[in-house]
Design a protein around this motif. Sequence first.
Motif, PDB file in Angstrom:
ATOM      1  N   TYR A 151       0.863  -1.184   0.000  1.00 48.36           N
ATOM      2  CA  TYR A 151       0.000   0.000   0.000  1.00 48.36           C
ATOM      3  C   TYR A 151       0.905   1.242   0.000  1.00 48.36           C
ATOM      4  O   TYR A 151       1.954   1.243   0.651  1.00 48.36           O
ATOM      5  CB  TYR A 151      -0.868  -0.011   1.266  1.00 48.36           C
ATOM      6  CG  TYR A 151      -1.656   1.242   1.503  1.00 48.36           C
ATOM      7  CD1 TYR A 151      -2.775   1.544   0.724  1.00 48.36           C
ATOM      8  CD2 TYR A 151      -1.286   2.138   2.510  1.00 48.36           C
ATOM      9  CE1 TYR A 151      -3.504   2.701   0.947  1.00 48.36           C
ATOM     10  CE2 TYR A 151      -2.016   3.299   2.738  1.00 48.36           C
ATOM     11  CZ  TYR A 151      -3.123   3.569   1.955  1.00 48.36           C
ATOM     12  OH  TYR A 151      -3.834   4.718   2.181  1.00 48.36           O
TER      13      TYR A 151
ATOM     14  N   GLY B 236      -4.479   1.944  15.132  1.00 48.73           N
ATOM     15  CA  GLY B 236      -5.152   2.552  13.988  1.00 48.73           C
ATOM     16  C   GLY B 236      -6.122   1.531  13.411  1.00 48.73           C
ATOM     17  O   GLY B 236      -6.012   0.325  13.677  1.00 48.73           O
ATOM     18  N   SER B 237      -7.094   2.014  12.606  1.00 46.15           N
ATOM     19  CA  SER B 237      -8.023   1.029  12.039  1.00 46.15           C
ATOM     20  C   SER B 237      -7.311   0.176  11.001  1.00 46.15           C
ATOM     21  O   SER B 237      -7.771  -0.919  10.683  1.00 46.15           O
ATOM     22  CB  SER B 237      -9.297   1.676  11.503  1.00 46.15           C
ATOM     23  OG  SER B 237      -9.026   2.735  10.675  1.00 46.15           O
ATOM     24  N   ASP B 238      -6.173   0.619  10.495  1.00 46.80           N
ATOM     25  CA  ASP B 238      -5.403  -0.248   9.588  1.00 46.80           C
ATOM     26  C   ASP B 238      -5.047  -1.557  10.282  1.00 46.80           C
ATOM     27  O   ASP B 238      -5.178  -2.643   9.702  1.00 46.80           O
ATOM     28  CB  ASP B 238      -4.110   0.447   9.135  1.00 46.80           C
ATOM     29  CG  ASP B 238      -4.355   1.446   8.014  1.00 46.80           C
ATOM     30  OD1 ASP B 238      -5.432   1.400   7.400  1.00 46.80           O
ATOM     31  OD2 ASP B 238      -3.459   2.276   7.755  1.00 46.80           O
TER      32      ASP B 238
ATOM     33  N   TYR C  45     -11.141   1.998  -0.385  1.00 46.54           N
ATOM     34  CA  TYR C  45      -9.878   2.141   0.332  1.00 46.54           C
ATOM     35  C   TYR C  45      -8.853   1.165  -0.276  1.00 46.54           C
ATOM     36  O   TYR C  45      -9.083  -0.050  -0.290  1.00 46.54           O
ATOM     37  CB  TYR C  45     -10.097   1.840   1.811  1.00 46.54           C
ATOM     38  CG  TYR C  45      -8.898   2.101   2.692  1.00 46.54           C
ATOM     39  CD1 TYR C  45      -7.960   3.076   2.376  1.00 46.54           C
ATOM     40  CD2 TYR C  45      -8.707   1.370   3.866  1.00 46.54           C
ATOM     41  CE1 TYR C  45      -6.872   3.325   3.189  1.00 46.54           C
ATOM     42  CE2 TYR C  45      -7.622   1.611   4.693  1.00 46.54           C
ATOM     43  CZ  TYR C  45      -6.704   2.589   4.339  1.00 46.54           C
ATOM     44  OH  TYR C  45      -5.618   2.828   5.141  1.00 46.54           O
TER      45      TYR C  45
ATOM     46  N   PRO D  75     -16.198   0.823   3.100  1.00 47.38           N
ATOM     47  CA  PRO D  75     -16.316   1.967   4.001  1.00 47.38           C
ATOM     48  C   PRO D  75     -17.656   2.657   3.794  1.00 47.38           C
ATOM     49  O   PRO D  75     -18.177   2.690   2.694  1.00 47.38           O
ATOM     50  CB  PRO D  75     -15.182   2.907   3.558  1.00 47.38           C
ATOM     51  CG  PRO D  75     -14.411   2.179   2.508  1.00 47.38           C
ATOM     52  CD  PRO D  75     -15.328   1.156   1.942  1.00 47.38           C
TER      53      PRO D  75
ATOM     54  N   ALA E 275     -14.648   4.858   9.075  1.00 49.93           N
ATOM     55  CA  ALA E 275     -13.580   5.833   9.332  1.00 49.93           C
ATOM     56  C   ALA E 275     -14.114   7.275   9.293  1.00 49.93           C
ATOM     57  O   ALA E 275     -13.625   8.139  10.015  1.00 49.93           O
ATOM     58  CB  ALA E 275     -12.445   5.648   8.314  1.00 49.93           C
ATOM     59  N   TYR E 276     -15.129   7.524   8.429  1.00 48.88           N
ATOM     60  CA  TYR E 276     -15.578   8.908   8.202  1.00 48.88           C
ATOM     61  C   TYR E 276     -17.027   9.143   8.634  1.00 48.88           C
ATOM     62  O   TYR E 276     -17.619  10.153   8.286  1.00 48.88           O
ATOM     63  CB  TYR E 276     -15.411   9.252   6.711  1.00 48.88           C
ATOM     64  CG  TYR E 276     -13.983   9.079   6.237  1.00 48.88           C
ATOM     65  CD1 TYR E 276     -13.016  10.030   6.525  1.00 48.88           C
ATOM     66  CD2 TYR E 276     -13.587   7.936   5.534  1.00 48.88           C
ATOM     67  CE1 TYR E 276     -11.700   9.867   6.125  1.00 48.88           C
ATOM     68  CE2 TYR E 276     -12.275   7.762   5.134  1.00 48.88           C
ATOM     69  CZ  TYR E 276     -11.340   8.736   5.436  1.00 48.88           C
ATOM     70  OH  TYR E 276     -10.031   8.568   5.038  1.00 48.88           O
TER      71      TYR E 276
ATOM     72  N   THR F  11     -12.096   4.852  13.768  1.00 51.42           N
ATOM     73  CA  THR F  11     -10.722   5.321  13.975  1.00 51.42           C
ATOM     74  C   THR F  11     -10.688   6.632  14.757  1.00 51.42           C
ATOM     75  O   THR F  11     -11.662   7.400  14.717  1.00 51.42           O
ATOM     76  CB  THR F  11     -10.015   5.517  12.619  1.00 51.42           C
ATOM     77  OG1 THR F  11      -8.715   6.040  12.850  1.00 51.42           O
ATOM     78  CG2 THR F  11     -10.773   6.467  11.701  1.00 51.42           C
TER      79      THR F  11
ATOM     80  N   SER G 125      -8.352   8.712  13.909  1.00 49.92           N
ATOM     81  CA  SER G 125      -7.486   9.504  13.030  1.00 49.92           C
ATOM     82  C   SER G 125      -8.191  10.659  12.335  1.00 49.92           C
ATOM     83  O   SER G 125      -7.536  11.594  11.878  1.00 49.92           O
ATOM     84  CB  SER G 125      -6.878   8.605  11.951  1.00 49.92           C
ATOM     85  OG  SER G 125      -6.143   7.563  12.520  1.00 49.92           O
ATOM     86  N   LYS G 126      -9.518  10.596  12.225  1.00 52.45           N
ATOM     87  CA  LYS G 126     -10.224  11.599  11.410  1.00 52.45           C
ATOM     88  C   LYS G 126     -11.032  12.534  12.316  1.00 52.45           C
ATOM     89  O   LYS G 126     -10.559  13.594  12.689  1.00 52.45           O
ATOM     90  CB  LYS G 126     -11.129  10.902  10.386  1.00 52.45           C
ATOM     91  CG  LYS G 126     -10.492   9.714   9.688  1.00 52.45           C
ATOM     92  CD  LYS G 126      -9.321  10.091   8.817  1.00 52.45           C
ATOM     93  CE  LYS G 126      -8.673   8.834   8.215  1.00 52.45           C
ATOM     94  NZ  LYS G 126      -7.497   9.129   7.443  1.00 52.45           N
TER      95      LYS G 126
ATOM     96  N   ARG H 187      -2.440   6.687  16.545  1.00 52.49           N
ATOM     97  CA  ARG H 187      -2.700   5.348  16.004  1.00 52.49           C
ATOM     98  C   ARG H 187      -3.666   4.558  16.891  1.00 52.49           C
ATOM     99  O   ARG H 187      -3.267   3.629  17.603  1.00 52.49           O
ATOM    100  CB  ARG H 187      -1.392   4.550  15.775  1.00 52.49           C
ATOM    101  CG  ARG H 187      -0.309   5.249  14.987  1.00 52.49           C
ATOM    102  CD  ARG H 187      -0.777   5.764  13.637  1.00 52.49           C
ATOM    103  NE  ARG H 187      -1.236   4.709  12.734  1.00 52.49           N
ATOM    104  CZ  ARG H 187      -2.408   4.744  12.109  1.00 52.49           C
ATOM    105  NH1 ARG H 187      -3.257   5.748  12.280  1.00 52.49           N
ATOM    106  NH2 ARG H 187      -2.735   3.776  11.304  1.00 52.49           N
ATOM    107  N   ILE H 188      -4.926   4.924  16.858  1.00 51.36           N
ATOM    108  CA  ILE H 188      -5.952   4.132  17.557  1.00 51.36           C
ATOM    109  C   ILE H 188      -7.119   3.860  16.603  1.00 51.36           C
ATOM    110  O   ILE H 188      -7.637   4.774  15.955  1.00 51.36           O
ATOM    111  CB  ILE H 188      -6.501   4.860  18.807  1.00 51.36           C
ATOM    112  CG1 ILE H 188      -5.391   5.094  19.832  1.00 51.36           C
ATOM    113  CG2 ILE H 188      -7.638   4.049  19.450  1.00 51.36           C
ATOM    114  CD1 ILE H 188      -5.833   5.820  21.092  1.00 51.36           C
TER     115      ILE H 188
HETATM  116  N1  PMP Z   1     -10.327   3.066   6.416  1.00 51.81           N
HETATM  117  C1  PMP Z   1     -10.416   4.058   5.531  1.00 51.81           C
HETATM  118  C2  PMP Z   1     -11.576   4.066   4.595  1.00 51.81           C
HETATM  119  C3  PMP Z   1      -9.436   5.057   5.472  1.00 51.81           C
HETATM  120  O1  PMP Z   1      -9.522   6.038   4.566  1.00 51.81           O
HETATM  121  C4  PMP Z   1      -8.367   5.022   6.381  1.00 51.81           C
HETATM  122  C5  PMP Z   1      -7.313   6.115   6.373  1.00 51.81           C
HETATM  123  N2  PMP Z   1      -6.271   5.924   5.505  1.00 51.81           N
HETATM  124  C6  PMP Z   1      -8.294   3.961   7.279  1.00 51.81           C
HETATM  125  C7  PMP Z   1      -9.305   3.004   7.283  1.00 51.81           C
HETATM  126  C8  PMP Z   1      -7.152   3.790   8.240  1.00 51.81           C
HETATM  127  O2  PMP Z   1      -7.061   4.803   9.155  1.00 51.81           O
HETATM  128  P1  PMP Z   1      -6.221   4.645  10.501  1.00 51.81           P
HETATM  129  O3  PMP Z   1      -5.302   3.449  10.349  1.00 51.81           O
HETATM  130  O4  PMP Z   1      -5.474   5.918  10.616  1.00 51.81           O
HETATM  131  O5  PMP Z   1      -7.217   4.439  11.585  1.00 51.81           O
END
Ligand code: PMP
Length: 352
Positions: A14, A82-84, A108, A148, A180-181, A204, A206-207, A215-216
Motif C-alpha cells: 500500500y 489505527g483502524s489499519d 480504500y 467503508p 472511518a468517516y 478510527t 485519526s479523522k 494510532r488508535i
Molecule cells: N479506512 C479508511 C476508509 C481510510 O480512509 C483510512 C485512512 N487511511 C483507514 C481506514 C485507516 O485509518 P487509521 O489506520 O489511521 O485508523
Amino acid sequence: MNSWKDNIRKVVPYVPGEQPKVDDIIKLNTNENPYGPSDKVRSIRLDLDNLRKYPDPKSSLLVDKLAEYHKLKPEQVFVGVGSDDVISMCFLTFFNSDKPVFFPDITYSFYDVWADVYRIPYEKKPLDENFNIVKEDYKKENGGIIFPNPNAPTGKLVGLDFIEDIVKANPSSVVIIDEAYIDFGGETALPLIDKYENLLVVRTFSKSRSMAGLRIGYAMGNAELIKYLNDVKYSVNSYTMNTPSLVLGSAIIDDEDYFRESVGKIINTREKFTAELERLGFTVLPSKANFVFVSHKTVPATEIFEKMRENKIFFRHFNAPRIDNFLRITIGTDEEMERVIKVLETFCSATK
Ligand code: PMP
C-alpha cells in the motif's frame, strides 16, 4: 540454482499519502483533521516512569471507555494500532474461506493489499457510473464483505437499510463496515450489531477525533466476533497498544463537546468549499466525509495536482482506472480552504 529469494512473501505494498517534511504547506492529502486535540488533552502529563512496564495487554482503560461511550459491553470492543491494524486483523480472522471476499473496485486501496498479503481470494465489485455501490453484487456467494461508509475516496454514503439488506443476505459471512468517516454526516450501523451477529463496525481516532499520530482504531460487534479477533491478536502480538495511547485515547473520548464542535466546523467548511468549487467549474461528488472527490470540467486532474503542489498545497491523486481525472481534497480550516480557492481561481474557471 535455488535462491533464498524464491521463498520470500512478495507483495505490492500500500502506498500511504505523502508526509512532506516541510512546515509551510497546506496538507490536504491524507484526510487528517486540522484541529488537533483539545486543550484538556494537551494538558495531560504522561507518567513516563510507567513506561518501564509492559502496557495492559487487554487495553482495558480504553476498551472500557469506548464500551461505556457506545453503550456496549467491553467484550464487544476490540482496539488496535489505527483502524489499519484492526482491519488487517479482521482480514486474518474472518476472511478465511476459499470463496472470494467482496469489496468495491473504487474504495480504500489497502483492502486488496491485505487480501494479497494474507492470500485471501477477492473480487472487486464495480461501483455504478455514478460511483454508487451496487447492492445486488453483494448478494452472491462470498467469503466476506467489507466497504467503508461513507466510501473512500468518493465520500458517498449509503443508508442503514442498504447495509441491513446486505448483512441480512449474508448470514454465512462476516460483513465489515469501515466507518472511518461516519462522524462527518452519516448514520452509524452500530445499532445493527445487536440484531446481526455477523456484522462488525470499525472506527478510527485519526479523522473526527483528530489523532492520526496516536494510532488508535477499534471494532465493535458481538462478543463472539470480538473474542475471535482477540485470539488472533494474541497470536501475533499481545501488546499492540502502548501505554500513552491508552491514557490519551481514553481522555479523548471524555472530550465530547470539543469533538462535536470540531466535527461541526469541518462539515460547515466542506459545504462552503463545495459551493466554491462548483462555481469554479468542478464536479463535486456529494460527500459525507472530511474530504471531497472532485473533477474539473476542462482542466485535467494531474495538471491541477502539480500546480497546487508548486503552491505548496497537497491534494491526493489516484492513478487508477475510472478515477484518474479526480482529486481527493481533505477539508482543512476555513482559512486553508479560502487559500486553496484563491490559487485554484488563477487557472480554473467554469467557462475555460
Ligand atoms: N479506512 C479508511 C476508509 C481510510 O480512509 C483510512 C485512512 N487511511 C483507514 C481506514 C485507516 O485509518 P487509521 O489506520 O489511521 O485508523
